[in-house]
Motif scaffolding. Structure first.
Motif, PDB file in Angstrom:
ATOM      1  N   ARG A 170       0.852  -1.177   0.000  1.00 45.48           N
ATOM      2  CA  ARG A 170       0.000   0.000   0.000  1.00 45.48           C
ATOM      3  C   ARG A 170       0.893   1.234   0.000  1.00 45.48           C
ATOM      4  O   ARG A 170       1.816   1.334   0.807  1.00 45.48           O
ATOM      5  N   LEU A 171       0.599   2.172  -0.881  1.00 40.86           N
ATOM      6  CA  LEU A 171       1.373   3.403  -0.946  1.00 40.86           C
ATOM      7  C   LEU A 171       1.012   4.294   0.233  1.00 40.86           C
ATOM      8  O   LEU A 171      -0.102   4.250   0.743  1.00 40.86           O
ATOM      9  N   THR A 172       1.972   5.106   0.662  1.00 41.63           N
ATOM     10  CA  THR A 172       1.758   6.039   1.772  1.00 41.63           C
ATOM     11  C   THR A 172       1.866   7.464   1.236  1.00 41.63           C
ATOM     12  O   THR A 172       2.077   7.678   0.043  1.00 41.63           O
ATOM     13  N   ASP A 173       1.746   8.440   2.125  1.00 38.46           N
ATOM     14  CA  ASP A 173       1.892   9.845   1.720  1.00 38.46           C
ATOM     15  C   ASP A 173       3.334  10.178   1.357  1.00 38.46           C
ATOM     16  O   ASP A 173       3.606  11.164   0.684  1.00 38.46           O
ATOM     17  N   ASN A 174       4.278   9.346   1.817  1.00 41.71           N
ATOM     18  CA  ASN A 174       5.693   9.536   1.536  1.00 41.71           C
ATOM     19  C   ASN A 174       6.070   8.708   0.309  1.00 41.71           C
ATOM     20  O   ASN A 174       5.877   7.494   0.290  1.00 41.71           O
ATOM     21  N   ASP A 175       6.620   9.348  -0.727  1.00 43.44           N
ATOM     22  CA  ASP A 175       6.983   8.657  -1.971  1.00 43.44           C
ATOM     23  C   ASP A 175       8.114   7.651  -1.776  1.00 43.44           C
ATOM     24  O   ASP A 175       8.374   6.846  -2.655  1.00 43.44           O
ATOM     25  N   GLU A 176       8.813   7.687  -0.647  1.00 50.49           N
ATOM     26  CA  GLU A 176       9.946   6.788  -0.421  1.00 50.49           C
ATOM     27  C   GLU A 176       9.596   5.627   0.507  1.00 50.49           C
ATOM     28  O   GLU A 176      10.486   4.872   0.893  1.00 50.49           O
ATOM     29  N   GLU A 177       8.311   5.482   0.863  1.00 52.38           N
ATOM     30  CA  GLU A 177       7.910   4.419   1.781  1.00 52.38           C
ATOM     31  C   GLU A 177       6.630   3.739   1.298  1.00 52.38           C
ATOM     32  O   GLU A 177       5.775   4.379   0.687  1.00 52.38           O
ATOM     33  N   VAL A 178       6.526   2.429   1.587  1.00 55.52           N
ATOM     34  CA  VAL A 178       5.290   1.680   1.342  1.00 55.52           C
ATOM     35  C   VAL A 178       4.925   0.930   2.616  1.00 55.52           C
ATOM     36  O   VAL A 178       5.785   0.583   3.415  1.00 55.52           O
ATOM     37  N   ASP A 179       3.639   0.690   2.790  1.00 49.43           N
ATOM     38  CA  ASP A 179       3.119  -0.043   3.935  1.00 49.43           C
ATOM     39  C   ASP A 179       2.791  -1.458   3.473  1.00 49.43           C
ATOM     40  O   ASP A 179       2.313  -1.655   2.353  1.00 49.43           O
ATOM     41  N   CYS A 180       3.069  -2.459   4.308  1.00 49.42           N
ATOM     42  CA  CYS A 180       2.788  -3.841   3.924  1.00 49.42           C
ATOM     43  C   CYS A 180       2.621  -4.690   5.172  1.00 49.42           C
ATOM     44  O   CYS A 180       2.892  -4.242   6.278  1.00 49.42           O
ATOM     45  N   LYS A 181       2.164  -5.924   4.965  1.00 53.36           N
ATOM     46  CA  LYS A 181       2.047  -6.887   6.067  1.00 53.36           C
ATOM     47  C   LYS A 181       2.939  -8.067   5.764  1.00 53.36           C
ATOM     48  O   LYS A 181       2.903  -8.619   4.666  1.00 53.36           O
ATOM     49  N   ILE A 182       3.762  -8.436   6.746  1.00 49.87           N
ATOM     50  CA  ILE A 182       4.644  -9.593   6.632  1.00 49.87           C
ATOM     51  C   ILE A 182       4.459 -10.423   7.890  1.00 49.87           C
ATOM     52  O   ILE A 182       4.664  -9.923   8.998  1.00 49.87           O
ATOM     53  N   ASP A 183       4.059 -11.668   7.722  1.00 49.25           N
ATOM     54  CA  ASP A 183       3.822 -12.577   8.854  1.00 49.25           C
ATOM     55  C   ASP A 183       2.902 -11.955   9.901  1.00 49.25           C
ATOM     56  O   ASP A 183       3.136 -12.073  11.099  1.00 49.25           O
ATOM     57  N   GLY A 184       1.878 -11.234   9.445  1.00 49.58           N
ATOM     58  CA  GLY A 184       0.917 -10.631  10.364  1.00 49.58           C
ATOM     59  C   GLY A 184       1.352  -9.313  10.966  1.00 49.58           C
ATOM     60  O   GLY A 184       0.589  -8.678  11.686  1.00 49.58           O
ATOM     61  N   MET A 185       2.586  -8.875  10.695  1.00 50.72           N
ATOM     62  CA  MET A 185       3.081  -7.593  11.212  1.00 50.72           C
ATOM     63  C   MET A 185       2.884  -6.525  10.147  1.00 50.72           C
ATOM     64  O   MET A 185       3.187  -6.753   8.978  1.00 50.72           O
ATOM     65  N   SER A 186       2.404  -5.361  10.539  1.00 50.14           N
ATOM     66  CA  SER A 186       2.292  -4.232   9.628  1.00 50.14           C
ATOM     67  C   SER A 186       3.617  -3.474   9.677  1.00 50.14           C
ATOM     68  O   SER A 186       4.052  -3.037  10.740  1.00 50.14           O
ATOM     69  N   ILE A 187       4.260  -3.343   8.513  1.00 47.67           N
ATOM     70  CA  ILE A 187       5.604  -2.763   8.448  1.00 47.67           C
ATOM     71  C   ILE A 187       5.653  -1.706   7.348  1.00 47.67           C
ATOM     72  O   ILE A 187       5.023  -1.861   6.302  1.00 47.67           O
ATOM     73  N   VAL A 188       6.412  -0.649   7.585  1.00 43.58           N
ATOM     74  CA  VAL A 188       6.681   0.360   6.560  1.00 43.58           C
ATOM     75  C   VAL A 188       8.099   0.117   6.053  1.00 43.58           C
ATOM     76  O   VAL A 188       9.043   0.032   6.833  1.00 43.58           O
ATOM     77  N   LEU A 189       8.249  -0.024   4.735  1.00 49.21           N
ATOM     78  CA  LEU A 189       9.558  -0.268   4.132  1.00 49.21           C
ATOM     79  C   LEU A 189       9.936   0.862   3.195  1.00 49.21           C
ATOM     80  O   LEU A 189       9.082   1.452   2.539  1.00 49.21           O
ATOM     81  N   LYS A 190      11.215   1.158   3.135  1.00 52.74           N
ATOM     82  CA  LYS A 190      11.722   2.157   2.186  1.00 52.74           C
ATOM     83  C   LYS A 190      11.778   1.525   0.795  1.00 52.74           C
ATOM     84  O   LYS A 190      12.190   0.380   0.637  1.00 52.74           O
ATOM     85  N   THR A 191      11.385   2.283  -0.211  1.00 52.71           N
ATOM     86  CA  THR A 191      11.321   1.774  -1.585  1.00 52.71           C
ATOM     87  C   THR A 191      12.707   1.469  -2.150  1.00 52.71           C
ATOM     88  O   THR A 191      12.828   0.667  -3.078  1.00 52.71           O
ATOM     89  N   CYS A 192      13.775   2.042  -1.592  1.00 52.57           N
ATOM     90  CA  CYS A 192      15.122   1.785  -2.101  1.00 52.57           C
ATOM     91  C   CYS A 192      15.581   0.345  -1.848  1.00 52.57           C
ATOM     92  O   CYS A 192      16.564  -0.101  -2.425  1.00 52.57           O
ATOM     93  N   PHE A 193      14.844  -0.402  -0.999  1.00 48.89           N
ATOM     94  CA  PHE A 193      15.176  -1.811  -0.727  1.00 48.89           C
ATOM     95  C   PHE A 193      14.235  -2.776  -1.434  1.00 48.89           C
ATOM     96  O   PHE A 193      14.271  -3.959  -1.172  1.00 48.89           O
ATOM     97  N   LEU A 194      13.394  -2.262  -2.328  1.00 51.15           N
ATOM     98  CA  LEU A 194      12.376  -3.084  -2.974  1.00 51.15           C
ATOM     99  C   LEU A 194      12.592  -3.180  -4.482  1.00 51.15           C
ATOM    100  O   LEU A 194      13.085  -2.242  -5.104  1.00 51.15           O
ATOM    101  N   LYS A 195      12.191  -4.313  -5.051  1.00 44.57           N
ATOM    102  CA  LYS A 195      12.226  -4.523  -6.504  1.00 44.57           C
ATOM    103  C   LYS A 195      10.869  -5.063  -6.919  1.00 44.57           C
ATOM    104  O   LYS A 195      10.389  -6.038  -6.343  1.00 44.57           O
ATOM    105  N   LYS A 196      10.253  -4.430  -7.919  1.00 43.65           N
ATOM    106  CA  LYS A 196       8.935  -4.857  -8.385  1.00 43.65           C
ATOM    107  C   LYS A 196       9.012  -6.227  -9.033  1.00 43.65           C
ATOM    108  O   LYS A 196       9.941  -6.524  -9.765  1.00 43.65           O
ATOM    109  N   LYS A 197       8.018  -7.078  -8.747  1.00 42.62           N
ATOM    110  CA  LYS A 197       7.970  -8.437  -9.324  1.00 42.62           C
ATOM    111  C   LYS A 197       7.287  -8.403 -10.669  1.00 42.62           C
ATOM    112  O   LYS A 197       6.447  -7.617 -10.930  1.00 42.62           O
TER     113      LYS A 197
END
Length: 72
Positions: free
Chosen positions: A45-72
Motif C-alpha cells: 500500500r502506498l503512503t503519503d511519503n513517496d519513499e515508503e510503502v506499507d505492507c504486512k509480513i507474517d501478520g506484522m504491519s511494516i513500513v519499508l523504504k522503496t530503495c530496498f524493494l524490486k517490483k515483481k
C-alpha cells in the motif's frame, strides 16, 4: 491524488497492490526479526511519503523504504 511518483530501486513505478521483493536483508526495528533478501511481499500500500510503502509480513504491519524493494 494524481499520478504517483513512487518507484522501486530500479526506477519502476509502484502501485497499490503490487508485489515486490527485498533486494537486501533488513533487520526490523523494535523487534528481533530479520527479513531475508528475496522475500516476496504482496499487496503493498502506498503512503503519503513517496519513499515508503506499507505492507504486512507474517501478520506484522511494516513500513519499508522503496530503495530496498524490486517490483515483481
Amino acid at each position: 491524488m494524481g499520478i504517483s511518483n513512487v518507484k522501486d530501486s530500479n526506477g519502476n513505478p509502484l502501485n497499490d497492490g503490487d508485489s515486490v521483493s527485498l533486494i537486501k536483508s533488513l533487520k526490523v526495528k523494535g523487534g528481533n526479526v530479520t527479513l531475508k533478501q528475496g522475500t516476496t511481499i504482496k499487496k503493498i500500500r502506498l503512503t503519503d511519503n513517496d519513499e515508503e510503502v506499507d505492507c504486512k509480513i507474517d501478520g506484522m504491519s511494516i513500513v519499508l523504504k522503496t530503495c530496498f524493494l524490486k517490483k515483481k
